[in-house]
Design a protein around this motif. Structure first.
Motif, PDB file in Angstrom:
ATOM      1  N   GLN A 236       2.359  -6.272   3.546  1.00  0.00           N
ATOM      2  CA  GLN A 236       1.913  -7.358   4.421  1.00  0.00           C
ATOM      3  C   GLN A 236       2.532  -8.655   3.890  1.00  0.00           C
ATOM      4  OE1 GLN A 236      -0.817  -6.438   6.655  1.00  0.00           O
ATOM      5  NE2 GLN A 236      -0.888  -8.422   7.656  1.00  0.00           N
TER       6      GLN A 236
ATOM      7  N   THR B 188      -6.433  11.262 -12.077  1.00  0.00           N
ATOM      8  CA  THR B 188      -6.983  10.457 -10.996  1.00  0.00           C
ATOM      9  C   THR B 188      -8.267   9.843 -11.509  1.00  0.00           C
ATOM     10  OG1 THR B 188      -8.054  12.420 -10.114  1.00  0.00           O
ATOM     11  CG2 THR B 188      -5.975  11.776  -9.117  1.00  0.00           C
TER      12      THR B 188
ATOM     13  N   SER C  73       3.054   7.932  12.088  1.00  0.00           N
ATOM     14  CA  SER C  73       2.231   6.730  12.066  1.00  0.00           C
ATOM     15  C   SER C  73       2.279   6.118  10.665  1.00  0.00           C
ATOM     16  CB  SER C  73       0.812   7.030  12.475  1.00  0.00           C
ATOM     17  OG  SER C  73       0.202   7.895  11.541  1.00  0.00           O
ATOM     18  N   GLY C  74       1.397   6.445   9.754  1.00  0.00           N
ATOM     19  CA  GLY C  74       1.453   5.877   8.410  1.00  0.00           C
ATOM     20  C   GLY C  74       0.235   5.053   8.109  1.00  0.00           C
ATOM     21  N   GLY C  75      -0.007   4.855   6.828  1.00  0.00           N
ATOM     22  CA  GLY C  75      -1.164   4.095   6.395  1.00  0.00           C
ATOM     23  C   GLY C  75      -1.103   2.676   6.919  1.00  0.00           C
ATOM     24  N   GLY C  76      -2.229   2.058   7.085  1.00  0.00           N
ATOM     25  CA  GLY C  76      -2.268   0.685   7.554  1.00  0.00           C
ATOM     26  C   GLY C  76      -1.977  -0.277   6.428  1.00  0.00           C
ATOM     27  N   THR C  77      -2.036  -1.542   6.738  1.00  0.00           N
ATOM     28  CA  THR C  77      -1.938  -2.552   5.701  1.00  0.00           C
ATOM     29  C   THR C  77      -3.238  -3.334   5.711  1.00  0.00           C
ATOM     30  OG1 THR C  77      -0.827  -4.020   7.244  1.00  0.00           O
ATOM     31  CG2 THR C  77       0.553  -2.770   5.745  1.00  0.00           C
ATOM     32  N   GLY C  78      -3.399  -4.182   4.743  1.00  0.00           N
ATOM     33  CA  GLY C  78      -4.652  -4.924   4.642  1.00  0.00           C
ATOM     34  C   GLY C  78      -5.692  -4.088   3.925  1.00  0.00           C
TER      35      GLY C  78
ATOM     36  N   GLU D  56       0.478  13.661  11.084  1.00  0.00           N
ATOM     37  CA  GLU D  56      -0.162  14.107   9.850  1.00  0.00           C
ATOM     38  C   GLU D  56      -0.865  15.433  10.152  1.00  0.00           C
ATOM     39  OE1 GLU D  56      -0.170  11.165  11.128  1.00  0.00           O
ATOM     40  OE2 GLU D  56       0.424   9.729   9.604  1.00  0.00           O
TER      41      GLU D  56
ATOM     42  N   GLN E 179       0.823  -1.213   0.000  1.00  0.00           N
ATOM     43  CA  GLN E 179       0.000   0.000   0.000  1.00  0.00           C
ATOM     44  C   GLN E 179       0.852   1.256   0.000  1.00  0.00           C
ATOM     45  OE1 GLN E 179      -2.653  -0.697   3.482  1.00  0.00           O
ATOM     46  NE2 GLN E 179      -4.227  -0.321   1.946  1.00  0.00           N
TER      47      GLN E 179
ATOM     48  N   TRP F 126      -7.299   0.825  -2.007  1.00  0.00           N
ATOM     49  CA  TRP F 126      -6.552   2.084  -1.964  1.00  0.00           C
ATOM     50  C   TRP F 126      -6.156   2.527  -3.376  1.00  0.00           C
ATOM     51  CZ3 TRP F 126      -1.628   2.697  -3.876  1.00  0.00           C
ATOM     52  CH2 TRP F 126      -0.942   1.512  -4.157  1.00  0.00           C
TER      53      TRP F 126
ATOM     54  N   PHE G 288       4.417   6.898   2.333  1.00  0.00           N
ATOM     55  CA  PHE G 288       4.441   5.617   3.048  1.00  0.00           C
ATOM     56  C   PHE G 288       4.372   4.493   2.029  1.00  0.00           C
ATOM     57  CE2 PHE G 288       1.794   8.382   5.911  1.00  0.00           C
ATOM     58  CZ  PHE G 288       2.705   8.498   6.933  1.00  0.00           C
TER      59      PHE G 288
ATOM     60  N   LEU H  85       9.793   5.105  14.738  1.00  0.00           N
ATOM     61  CA  LEU H  85       9.557   6.319  15.514  1.00  0.00           C
ATOM     62  C   LEU H  85       9.532   5.964  16.988  1.00  0.00           C
ATOM     63  CD1 LEU H  85       6.723   7.829  13.285  1.00  0.00           C
ATOM     64  CD2 LEU H  85       9.148   8.426  13.292  1.00  0.00           C
TER      65      LEU H  85
ATOM     66  N   GLN I  40      11.048   5.773   8.740  1.00  0.00           N
ATOM     67  CA  GLN I  40      10.602   4.485   9.248  1.00  0.00           C
ATOM     68  C   GLN I  40      10.944   3.424   8.217  1.00  0.00           C
ATOM     69  OE1 GLN I  40       6.708   4.029  11.370  1.00  0.00           O
ATOM     70  NE2 GLN I  40       6.232   5.964  10.375  1.00  0.00           N
TER      71      GLN I  40
ATOM     72  N   PHE J  14       6.553  -1.521   7.583  1.00  0.00           N
ATOM     73  CA  PHE J  14       6.140  -0.124   7.508  1.00  0.00           C
ATOM     74  C   PHE J  14       7.349   0.711   7.080  1.00  0.00           C
ATOM     75  CE2 PHE J  14       3.435  -2.109  10.630  1.00  0.00           C
ATOM     76  CZ  PHE J  14       2.172  -1.631  10.320  1.00  0.00           C
TER      77      PHE J  14
ATOM     78  N   GLU K  20       4.655  10.054  16.850  1.00  0.00           N
ATOM     79  CA  GLU K  20       4.196   8.944  16.021  1.00  0.00           C
ATOM     80  C   GLU K  20       3.010   9.316  15.144  1.00  0.00           C
ATOM     81  OE1 GLU K  20       4.867   4.891  18.360  1.00  0.00           O
ATOM     82  OE2 GLU K  20       3.931   6.426  19.606  1.00  0.00           O
TER      83      GLU K  20
ATOM     84  N   ASN L 274       3.890   0.427   2.596  1.00  0.00           N
ATOM     85  CA  ASN L 274       3.742  -0.643   3.577  1.00  0.00           C
ATOM     86  C   ASN L 274       3.454  -1.958   2.869  1.00  0.00           C
ATOM     87  OD1 ASN L 274       4.080   1.291   5.555  1.00  0.00           O
ATOM     88  ND2 ASN L 274       1.890   1.676   5.728  1.00  0.00           N
TER      89      ASN L 274
ATOM     90  N   HIS M 138      -4.034  11.582  -5.664  1.00  0.00           N
ATOM     91  CA  HIS M 138      -5.062  10.988  -4.818  1.00  0.00           C
ATOM     92  C   HIS M 138      -6.371  11.757  -4.986  1.00  0.00           C
ATOM     93  CE1 HIS M 138      -6.740   8.803  -1.426  1.00  0.00           C
ATOM     94  NE2 HIS M 138      -7.184   9.947  -0.956  1.00  0.00           N
TER      95      HIS M 138
ATOM     96  N   THR N  60      -5.836   6.260  -5.200  1.00  0.00           N
ATOM     97  CA  THR N  60      -4.457   6.722  -5.283  1.00  0.00           C
ATOM     98  C   THR N  60      -3.820   6.138  -6.534  1.00  0.00           C
ATOM     99  OG1 THR N  60      -4.298   6.819  -2.872  1.00  0.00           O
ATOM    100  CG2 THR N  60      -2.226   6.772  -4.094  1.00  0.00           C
TER     101      THR N  60
END
Lengths: 337, 337, 337
Positions: A52, B5, C1-6, A112, A16, C11, A48, A101, A82, A60, A109, A50, C51, C15
């Motif tokens: 999985q 986009t 922090s940053g975007g999650g995964t999964g 944004e 992602q 997304w 970012f 972080l 990171q 991350f 952390e 990331n 985005h 984007t």
């Protein structure tokens, strides 16, 4: 070599991309010998990436362009902030290794621009907690039940010098050929057991905050505590942080104690508009009687045309002990995706 | 301008993102005048962005942040290591133009940390083959049948100087305003006709390894050969590389001959654990009787919690002719996606 | 922090990643005191990350690596060339804030290598319009009906100095801690009401082109106009741009007037091949009688194996007033995705 091509969009199910950015306009008048500031700067541009690997192993990463332009003779920097692999140990605990972080303060952390008030970050989490503060090392995190969670880490230490009067911010090594002679240890306890409330405290021990480069300085300890509370349209953030540095070197210039605190009430007018005020006080040379304490009051407004996009305006008033104040207004545009 | 986009995720069917990274911890003791090393460094952070224009035209790009931090006064670098367009000429042959990794050695084209043993890359493929080694130019690749394949390229040459005793590694121009007065030519023949075996040899001719900047130096030739073999849990890698530099300049300092070789047996305990040992010998000034030969033995272990994630530990012992040895251990974390 | 995964590939529906790049080979002979140039350079490597926040709020960003290698002592640069949020005000008008490309000339906003002829960009849109020219600020754009559209912006100004004889190109602040003492204003009117035709004109006012740093210089105005016409295989581009700088400082060195123009007929042989010729004339010190006018003729060919991939070759002939000419050929590879 590199990833192949073809295979449809399946890669995007495990990898992602995201990011955030903020443009700042500062219009400050200096008095008492302080300089004016009239500047437009795309302060932070972050991506970012990331990934999985499996249900319990993930990556991350965060790459930042500071000040829009990096290279020989340019003001900016490219920073890897990171890059760590995290593995679940069981349902409650996880381990990580890489660059991460440090778990301290409110903004370090989560920074944004749409998540906080004020064009610029608060001065305590810039000068006492040197946000954004990352380090290479290893760590453990997890849930303790009843709303408590923890973070533990061993990682590269700071490397500050007497040339900057032992001010902590100048000591970040940023995981770039970092001197690892003397590591540091960080622990955080956080409570989020009541809706709308977060309480947390961090302790950090630096085994030698100069990495052996200054004879009359050595170990140091950081204590930090903060609370975040929101109830309906009302919000409140408060934070206290303090360093104690050993050795006669820091003591001589009063840098054996460095501390700061702020309190920030806010009010959300509606989904799109919010108001805040903040009182900040900090001192990087609090250990002696020098006129080094800084005081700043900020008041301002956030406008969110979308939850992930923000326009900001604020006014800052300083009342520093040394009489060198910068007063004026700041405008900002920020986004996160 | 820039991409638009909207349009859903269809772009992700032809464009792909990947990457790799590695964090190193070195704990080395120097003897005989060699320096100690105690360092944490996110050595390499890489992003791939690839695109498929059509069934037979595609793009490969690789962007790297070295040492985590790039800018004025910082240790790191941002490097464009690959950016080339490849076109299929027919089912067996393809052409490319742009910036590409040179076809030489084992690690130069395949250096994701989970694919090799040892925290640091072997010293032969650092000092004799200056890995990672990329160049701007054009090339042909293809299959010859019966397990043989080939690569041919014409590309920017090296530009070394007498200030560094003509050591080849310092001469990489990295496609950045590269002096193209004197180009270089590379050819590789590879055999992968037996399961578990790869044999390959590369020849390269530099028309002027100083780009006309040093009067008493000129053309140079590189010969490299290697084998990779694996059978069940056993693995073996061996590589030899040698430079011959013309001219009295290199000859005077013994740099007319620069060579190195290593052999690396390994044993895979199971899916997650593997052991290795490596014997390395190299000399960037082998053309005279100076005490310039370097010898290093490495032993260590890889742990793969996932095939694309690796933790590494190894111990290195040097026995250099000049008596300046760095001995100690290294730890690493790496990933690929 | 940053975007999650999964969360699957959803997304990638909002984007998007794109990019372009170009490798240049220059083989030029200098006469009359001009230097030779024999160089391979990956001049521009660009990534877009865009985005869509909602139907009417979106983000455009563009990050560029110039000259392949950025860091202390290296020739290249990392540049944030675009990062702005755009909001639709209604069906016809939109506002933006952030860092954006200024609306002037043909190439400044659309410079992907497959969209224009010639390995290098034309010298007018390098030396008179300092393409690529971006700035931090705010703007309005929209449709006026009957084929007319407009752009208006207020943004950081240039900051040129007398050290470079007030040549405009050296004054770009690139949104990197830019001095915002004296802003600039830009307006463009564009007509695209007939198939195959684009006509546009831009006016810009700089309130102080030195940001108060040079006493005997001050405001400046830019006028630019261009036309693009295509009919069947025939194409034509023509552009004129002129600066007028106030103050005795520019006047003394003739930099009070800086202008240039070019005309570029082209012919498309078929889908894959096109030919062009271009006549360029420009002068950054046209305000006095110094021998400062430059003249260049280019002829060349583009080959598109795919609409988004291009190979280029051209020959340039200079006839400069000062007698210092660089003549020779250029080769290029470019792509966009």
């Amino acid at each position: 070599s590199g990833g192949g091509t073809g295979g449809g969009a399946t890669w995007a199910e495990t990898t992602q991309i995201g990011g955030y950015g903020e443009l700042h306009y500062n219009n400050l008048d200096g008095s008492g010998g302080a300089s004016d500031k009239d500047e437009l700067d795309f302060h932070r541009f972050v991506l970012f990436v990331n990934h999985q690997f499996s249900d319990n192993i993930r990556l991350f990463t965060e790459l930042e362009i500071e000040h829009a332009l990096a290279g020989e003779g340019q003001p900016g920097e490219v920073e890897l902030e990171q890059a760590y692999v995290e593995m679940d140990l069981n349902d409650y605990h996880r381990a990580k290794a890489g660059v991460f972080l440090l778990p301290v303060g409110i903004l370090n952390e989560t920074h944004e621009p749409n998540t906080f008030y004020g064009v610029e970050r608060n001065p305590i989490e810039k000068n006492i907690i040197p946000t954004t503060w990352w380090a290479a090392g290893a760590g453990l995190s997890g849930e303790l039940g009843q709303g408590f969670s923890y973070d533990l880490g061993v990682h590269e230490g700071l490397r500050i010098t007497d040339a900057t009067s032992f001010a902590v911010r100048g000591g970040r090594q940023k995981s770039a050929e970092a001197d690892a002679s003397d590591l540091a240890y960080t622990g955080r306890l956080k409570y989020t057991g009541m809706p709308g409330l977060e309480l947390a405290t961090t302790l950090q021990h630096q085994t030698d905050i100069t990495q052996g480069s200054v004879a009359n300085a050595g170990s140091a300890n950081l204590f930090e505590a903060h609370g975040i509370y929101s109830k309906g349209p009302f919000g409140l953030r408060a934070l206290y942080a303090r360093w104690d540095l050993d050795g006669s070197g820091p003591e001589t210039v009063g840098a054996d104690e460095q501390f700061g605190w702020y309190i920030e009430p806010s009010f959300r007018l509606n989904e799109k508009w919010g108001l805040f005020a903040r009182y900040n006080e900090w001192d990087n040379r609090a250990g002696n009687s020098s006129q080094s304490e800084m005081t700043q009051v900020d008041v301002g407004v956030n406008f969110w045309p979308h939850p992930d996009v923000v326009l900001k305006a604020d006014y800052q008033m300083q009342d520093n002990d040394n009489g060198q104040d910068q007063d004026g207004f700041n405008l900002g545009v920020g986004y996160q995706f």
